[in-house]
Structure formats: C-alpha cells, structure tokens
Write a protein that holds these residues in place. Structure first.
Motif, short mmCIF file in Angstrom:
data_model
loop_
_atom_site.label_atom_id
_atom_site.label_comp_id
_atom_site.label_asym_id
_atom_site.label_seq_id
_atom_site.Cartn_x
_atom_site.Cartn_y
_atom_site.Cartn_z
N LEU A 1 0.84 -1.19 0.00
CA LEU A 1 0.00 0.00 0.00
C LEU A 1 0.87 1.24 0.00
O LEU A 1 1.82 1.36 0.77
N ALA A 2 0.56 2.18 -0.88
CA ALA A 2 1.35 3.39 -1.01
C ALA A 2 0.44 4.54 -1.42
O ALA A 2 -0.72 4.36 -1.79
N HIS A 3 0.98 5.74 -1.32
CA HIS A 3 0.31 6.93 -1.84
C HIS A 3 1.18 7.45 -2.99
O HIS A 3 2.38 7.64 -2.83
N HIS A 4 0.56 7.65 -4.15
CA HIS A 4 1.32 8.17 -5.29
C HIS A 4 1.06 9.66 -5.44
O HIS A 4 -0.07 10.11 -5.67
N SER A 5 2.12 10.45 -5.29
CA SER A 5 2.03 11.90 -5.39
C SER A 5 2.19 12.28 -6.86
O SER A 5 3.29 12.25 -7.41
N HIS A 6 1.09 12.63 -7.49
CA HIS A 6 1.07 12.79 -8.95
C HIS A 6 1.52 14.16 -9.43
O HIS A 6 2.20 14.29 -10.45
#
Length: 284
Positions: free
Chosen positions: A79-84
């Motif tokens: 699980l990760a957060h992708h900073s777009h």
C-alpha cells in the motif's frame, strides 16, 4: 508576488470546494503549459479525493499559488500513496512552498496509516533532484523510459518523458532526520562517473567497467538542462540518451540511487547522483 517577509503568511490547507478545484485546473496550464486535453479535470479531482486522494493548496490570501495532488495505490504489492502533481506559480518559487506542500501531504498520508509515498520526476532536472534526494531523502531503483509517451504536450518535454520513480519511506529515522534539517554525510569522491559533464556542458560516457567497479557509483548532469534545451537542443537530447543508458545499466547491475549533490568544478556548476550497490528496502 508578496514580499519575502510575507511568505510565511501563505496558508496551506485542503482543497475541497468546486471553485477551488477549477483554480487547480488553471494552475496546471500556467505552470506546465498543459493543453486542456491533458489537464487533470475537476471531476477526476473530486472522485479521487472522495476515494482517499489528497489535494492540498497553498494560498496567498484567496489566490491559489500552489498545490499538491496524489492518490492511494500499490507499489510492488505494498500500500502506497502516489504523489502525482506538485505545482507552484513561477513567481512564488524559491520560497519553500514545495517543501511545505510535500510535508503537509506526508502528514495527511501518515494519518491514513500509509508509510510509503511514490512519485516520478525528470532525472535531468537538477533542482528537483536536489529537492527530492537531499531535502526529502527519497530513494530510487526504477528508471522509466518515456513514462508519459514520446510526444507529451507540455513545453517541458522536448527531450522526452523519461522519469525516475522514487520511494519516500515516510516514517523512517533517515527521513525524519533529513526533514528536520540533519544533513547526510556523503562522499562525492566516487571515482569515474558513468556520465561526466564536459567543460562545455556536453555529456561524456565512460566505461561501465570503470563506473561500476566499486560499491558506489555516480552519474553527473548539467546544472541547467532547461537552458540547454533552449540553446542547444541537440546537446540536451544527448544528455537524455547518455543518462538513460547510465541509469539503466547501473540499476541492472544492482545499484540504486541514494543521493544527490551539487558541486562546483573549476567554476562550473554540476549535479551528481550518488548510487550504491544493494537493495532499497535494506537501506531505507
């Protein structure tokens, strides 16, 4: 722009209203020259935010002068957060807004129970490399060729859209130290770089057997690739080809990007990536 003494008065807060999201659309066009077709639209911002995405703005009074946007996902099964996207109006740069936005995003993501953030950036952009590796302590072992295609519409993409995919391990001691201002002890004397900056800012490839002979390696880049794109596009294209070769070969040989330093050599400014042999997860 507001005076330097007033930069601290800029507020960082979530963007949660439709009118504010319209301003995000416009800021994408202003900062990157993005045509309407390629703008991340309001409808997408609304949906991803409701599904756990993060949209945070920097405001000078009621004027949006910067924003950061990302969404939850998975990175190699984790699980990760992708900073777009991270954008700041040109006249507000060099005022620490990028860092403030990134740290606000970090706090929000940690509160969601996520410990990893990812994003991509152009490895030829020296200022971005310094921000990511030196200020935030990201790591990278993935090089992506023309991530957004060969014909991306922005004026920033004249040499293609190659990207480094970086990992930011949000709650490690190393990251906590760096964002608190503790610098990392690095040794830039790493022998012959895989790619070296010549006196005229053109690239020179060196032999893999020399550049990958030890546990540490390096790749140099010019201090200002944007100026080269404007003045000597052929040289900028050579930088893309040569650094692409260097990163791919180094990663294939078991190295990862661990840092970045800016140096002056005989009055010439250069940037240098620091690579080390091993696994990102073991080092993080």
């Amino acid at each position: 722009m507001c005076a330097a003494t007033e930069i601290s008065d800029i507020t960082i807060r979530e963007i949660d209203e439709v009118a504010q999201m319209r301003a995000v659309e416009e800021l994408q066009k202003e900062v990157w020259g993005t045509p309407d077709l390629d703008v991340v639209p309001l409808t997408h911002l609304v949906a991803t935010r409701e599904a756990g995405g993060v949209l945070i703005g920097a405001y000078d009074g009621e004027t949006l002068v910067g924003f950061i946007y990302g969404f939850p996902g998975f990175d190699r099964g984790r699980l990760a957060h992708h900073s777009h996207m991270l954008a700041v109006k040109p006249e507000y740069r060099n005022s620490d807004l990028g860092r403030r936005l990134k740290l606000a995003q970090r706090e929000y993501v940690i509160a969601q129970g996520i410990g990893l953030m990812t994003w991509t950036f152009d490895p030829l952009q020296s200022l971005n490399a310094h921000f990511n590796f030196t200020k935030l302590a990201v790591l990278s072992d993935r090089y992506l060729i023309n991530f957004y295609g060969e014909d991306a519409a922005s004026f920033l993409h004249r040499t293609g859209t190659d990207r480094l995919w970086v990992s930011w391990f949000l709650i490690t001691e190393r990251v906590n130290d760096r964002i608190s201002g503790v610098s990392e002890d690095v040794n830039p004397n790493l022998g012959r770089p895989l790619v070296e900056v010549e006196v005229d800012d053109s690239p020179r490839r060196n032999r893999l057997t020399e550049g990958l002979a030890h546990d540490y390696a390096s790749i140099e880049i010019p201090a200002n690739i944007n100026a080269l794109q404007q003045e000597r596009l052929d040289t900028a294209l050579r930088w893309r080809e040569d650094t692409r070769w260097a990163f791919i070969e180094a990663i294939k040989a078991g190295y990862f990007v661990a840092g970045f330093v800016r140096e002056t050599r005989d009055e010439q400014r250069i940037g240098r990536y620091l690579l080390r042999k091993g696994k990102v997860l073991e080092f993080a």
